[in-house]
Write an enzyme that holds these catalytic residues in place. Structure first.
Site, PDB file in Angstrom:
ATOM      1  N   CYS A   1    -103.497 -12.182  38.419  1.00 15.88           N
ATOM      2  CA  CYS A   1    -103.336 -11.875  39.846  1.00 15.88           C
ATOM      3  C   CYS A   1    -101.973 -12.366  40.333  1.00 15.88           C
ATOM      4  CB  CYS A   1    -104.430 -12.544  40.672  1.00 15.88           C
ATOM      5  SG  CYS A   1    -106.109 -12.078  40.245  1.00 15.88           S
TER       6      CYS A   1
ATOM      7  N   CYS B   1    -106.822 -15.274  39.181  1.00 17.37           N
ATOM      8  CA  CYS B   1    -106.388 -15.683  37.842  1.00 17.37           C
ATOM      9  C   CYS B   1    -104.870 -15.579  37.736  1.00 17.37           C
ATOM     10  CB  CYS B   1    -107.048 -14.820  36.762  1.00 17.37           C
ATOM     11  SG  CYS B   1    -106.467 -13.114  36.769  1.00 17.37           S
TER      12      CYS B   1
ATOM     13  N   ASP C   1     -69.919 -38.492  46.014  1.00 20.75           N
ATOM     14  CA  ASP C   1     -70.767 -38.408  44.819  1.00 20.75           C
ATOM     15  C   ASP C   1     -71.216 -36.976  44.500  1.00 20.75           C
ATOM     16  OD1 ASP C   1     -70.851 -41.249  44.480  1.00 20.75           O
ATOM     17  OD2 ASP C   1     -72.337 -41.363  46.080  1.00 20.75           O
TER      18      ASP C   1
ATOM     19  N   ASP D   1     -73.752 -44.846  41.519  1.00 22.73           N
ATOM     20  CA  ASP D   1     -72.721 -45.263  42.467  1.00 22.73           C
ATOM     21  C   ASP D   1     -73.013 -46.691  42.912  1.00 22.73           C
ATOM     22  OD1 ASP D   1     -70.682 -44.965  44.585  1.00 22.73           O
ATOM     23  OD2 ASP D   1     -72.421 -44.957  45.916  1.00 22.73           O
TER      24      ASP D   1
ATOM     25  N   ASP E   1     -75.100 -41.467  47.002  1.00 24.24           N
ATOM     26  CA  ASP E   1     -75.540 -41.320  48.390  1.00 24.24           C
ATOM     27  C   ASP E   1     -74.493 -40.714  49.311  1.00 24.24           C
ATOM     28  OD1 ASP E   1     -73.810 -43.546  48.386  1.00 24.24           O
ATOM     29  OD2 ASP E   1     -74.765 -44.309  50.215  1.00 24.24           O
TER      30      ASP E   1
END
Length: 628
Positions: free
Chosen positions: A16, A13, A520, A419, A516
């Protein structure tokens, strides 16, 4: 510091999970621990010079659970073995339950009926319910409580009260004219329904982890060396020369040495449907499939270092992370079981005081019903099951989400900064040496497929889009127009991108940045949600919360949509989990009888309702798999 995802065995549960997490967090050398009940994993960040996984394992075993720290151990096999054991316990418990119910309903007046039920119920407690008592005792020794505490107390009280009545009931109650009964059926049925509920949960929860299993299944089990020898993939070393033929999977990452018109399906990594031709010197990746020809390559990344292994690890860590809302639930779970124990005791005392000894059976049944019906399983499953399905579904669509916080935050995006070169457009590297105002713009680069469609879809969702480019004004204006983007900036430096993100945030916008490259990373780090392209630089992907393994920019909208659906599912689950307890606990305590009702939720029905609530939350989360 080292970060590791470790399988946890024995959790039943949310209590736990909270106890395991608390135990780990208190250990010297561990800076952070997050335990996911649904995934049955612990994401631990620790200093290996101060503490080892084996020491963690030994500490967790003391409170009744276990960690799988031996990498040679197969977690799936352990789970299958435990599942088979649970199946046997469920079958045996149902046999005991049917026998006890048959006696209590049809042969109650037969001589020694109570004594026979006593033996059956005792056998059920010993053989089928033993783990509830042993785990509850281990927890109690360390000042902890969980579902096992509630089950052990409720079944123990029902059994002991019935046993007392069996052997001393006539002398104690009958001599005073008080009607007495036994409740062995309650003791047996509580264990039977709880075990059945756990079995159903395990089956349902295994479906939430199907995305991870499918990713793991992408890697082959064996590899063929160039010498022709078949070897297990685990034995491969960096520098080994490997041959792969048509229709076979590439076992590890490497570089092609020679190829016979080889075309490789890399869609599981790149999302691109067209197989990529592979010539000498090109990279190949584990899990991809040779669709045509054959190739020989040198292994360069093996085992945990392959791209596929990193993807699996990233998804596992994301599924094991906690959403902000889950931390609130965890705090509630920590006090929930003690609070239920107090309510149960108060229920018993109130009914006993109100009705005296004649109300004692009613007081016991009401207190036991409260203990049983209030199990926090549904509450603990509400958030992690939805997250596991959502993050797993994203991974299957080539969208890698770093953690639960990111998944929860993406849905709030109202502004996108993107970008240009490499993200929105594909540069033509063959023309890179030529002077830029001497070549037509269409020759210098081209818009990515579906880019305009993706931007249109985002605008229709009410998202403002800003394109950022280090290119000149003419090129920036041209490509912004081609993509259907109204706002753009040209000749920007990395600091300019970050400044725009912070300016938009200052205006109250929730900004997602898509990029990428190294230039950036500042803006990615500053954004509310950072999205990197899978073919970008490693540093951009390290900073990003979301990585698109495909060049298809429509995945951005997919990620936002999936985030909204997942968070809505979490809210639904939490609503039903809490409303269940808010409604059922007072009913189990016997509140309706104060208003003239003649019915009551018995412990047997309380256990059935508890099991149903847990399973219903998991099944509701699985509906995400059907979403498009």
């Amino acid at each position: 510091m080292e970060k590791k995802t470790i399988a946890v065995i024995g959790m039943a549960c949310a209590g736990c999970a909270a106890n395991v997490e608390r135990r780990l967090s208190e250990m010297k050398g561990i800076s952070h621990a997050a335990v996911n009940f649904a995934a049955r994993t612990a994401l631990v960040e620790f200093d290996p010079e101060e503490i080892s996984p084996q020491e963690m394992k030994e500490s967790i075993q003391k409170i009744g659970f276990d960690l799988v720290v031996d990498e040679e151990q197969n977690v799936t096999e352990i789970e299958k073995r435990n599942y088979r054991l649970l199946c046997r316990r469920v079958i045996l418990s149902w046999i005991f339950a049917i026998l006890v119910m048959a006696i209590s309903m049809k042969w109650m007046n037969v001589d020694y009926a109570n004594q026979v039920m006593f033996l059956l119920a005792a056998a059920n407690l010993v053989y089928c319910g033993k783990s509830f008592f042993t785990n509850a005792w281990k927890q109690l020794q360390h000042g902890m409580t969980n579902m096992d505490t509630l089950v052990a107390m409720s079944t123990g009280i029902s059994f002991l009260f019935s046993a007392y009545n069996t052997f001393l009931g006539e002398q104690t109650w009958g001599s005073r004219g008080i009607e007495w009964n036994t409740y062995y059926d309650a003791s047996v049925m509580i264990i039977t329904f709880v075990l059945t509920g756990k079995l159903m949960e395990e089956r349902a929860k295994s479906s939430t982890a199907s995305a991870i299993r499918s990713l793991m299944g992408l890697a082959p089990k064996t590899a063929r060396l160039a010498s022709g020898e078949e070897v297990p993939i685990a034995t491969l070393q960096k520098g080994d020369i490997i041959e792969v033929r048509t229709g076979e999977k590439i076992p590890v990452d490497g570089t092609v040495m020679s190829g016979n018109q080889a075309a490789v399906d890399e869609s599981m990594i790149t999302g691109e449907p067209v197989p990529a031709n592979k010539d000498k010197g090109e990279k190949v990746f584990a899990g991809t499939i040779v669709r045509q020809g054959s190739l020989i390559f040198k292994a360069e990344q093996v085992g945990k270092d392959t791209i596929l292994a990193n993807i699996i690890r990233m998804v596992q860590e994301a599924q094991g992370s906690k959403a902000p809302v889950q931390r609130v639930v965890d705090r509630i779970a920590m006090i929930f079981v003690p609070a239920v124990l107090c309510i149960s005791i108060a229920t018993f005392i109130i009914w006993w005081i109100a009705g005296g000894n004649s109300a004692l059976p009613h007081a016991v049944l009401s207190a036991v019903s409260v203990l049983v019906i209030a199990c926090p399983c549904a509450m603990g499953l509400a958030t992690p099951t939805a997250l596991m399905v959502g993050i797993g579904k994203a991974a299957q669509q080539n969208i890698l989400i770093k953690d639960a916080t990111a998944l929860e935050n993406i849905r709030n995006t109202d502004t996108l900064v993107i970008d240009k070169t490499g993200t929105l457009t594909i540069p033509n590297l063959d023309l890179g040496s030529a002077a830029a105002q001497n070549i037509e713009l269409e020759q210098r680069e081209q818009l990515k497929p579906h880019a305009r469609e993706a931007m249109t879809s985002l605008r229709q969702q009410g998202i403002d889009i800003f394109m950022m480019s280090g290119d000149n004004e003419e090129a920036a204006a041209y490509w912004a127009g081609k993509a259907g983007i109204d706002h753009y900036r040209s000749r920007v430096m990395p600091q300019d991108k970050e400044d725009l993100v912070r300016k938009l945030q200052a205006e109250g916008k929730h900004v997602a940045m898509v990029g990428d490259g190294i230039n950036d990373t500042q803006a990615l780090a500053a954004a509310d949600v950072s999205i990197a392209m899978g073919k970008g630089t490693d540093i951009a992907m390290d900073v990003a919360q979301v990585t698109l393994m495909s060049t298809d920019l429509r995945k951005i909208g997919n990620a936002i949509s999936l985030s909204k659906k997942t968070v809505n599912m979490i809210h639904q689950n939490l609503f039903w989990a809490f409303i269940y307890n808010i409604i059922c606990i007072p009913i189990a305590a016997g509140l309706p009888t104060l208003f003239g009702a003649t019915w009551q939720i018995t412990p047997m029905w309380a256990s059935a309702l508890m099991a149903f609530s847990s399973v219903s939350v998991v099944l509701n989360s699985l509906r995400l798999k059907l979403e498009k």
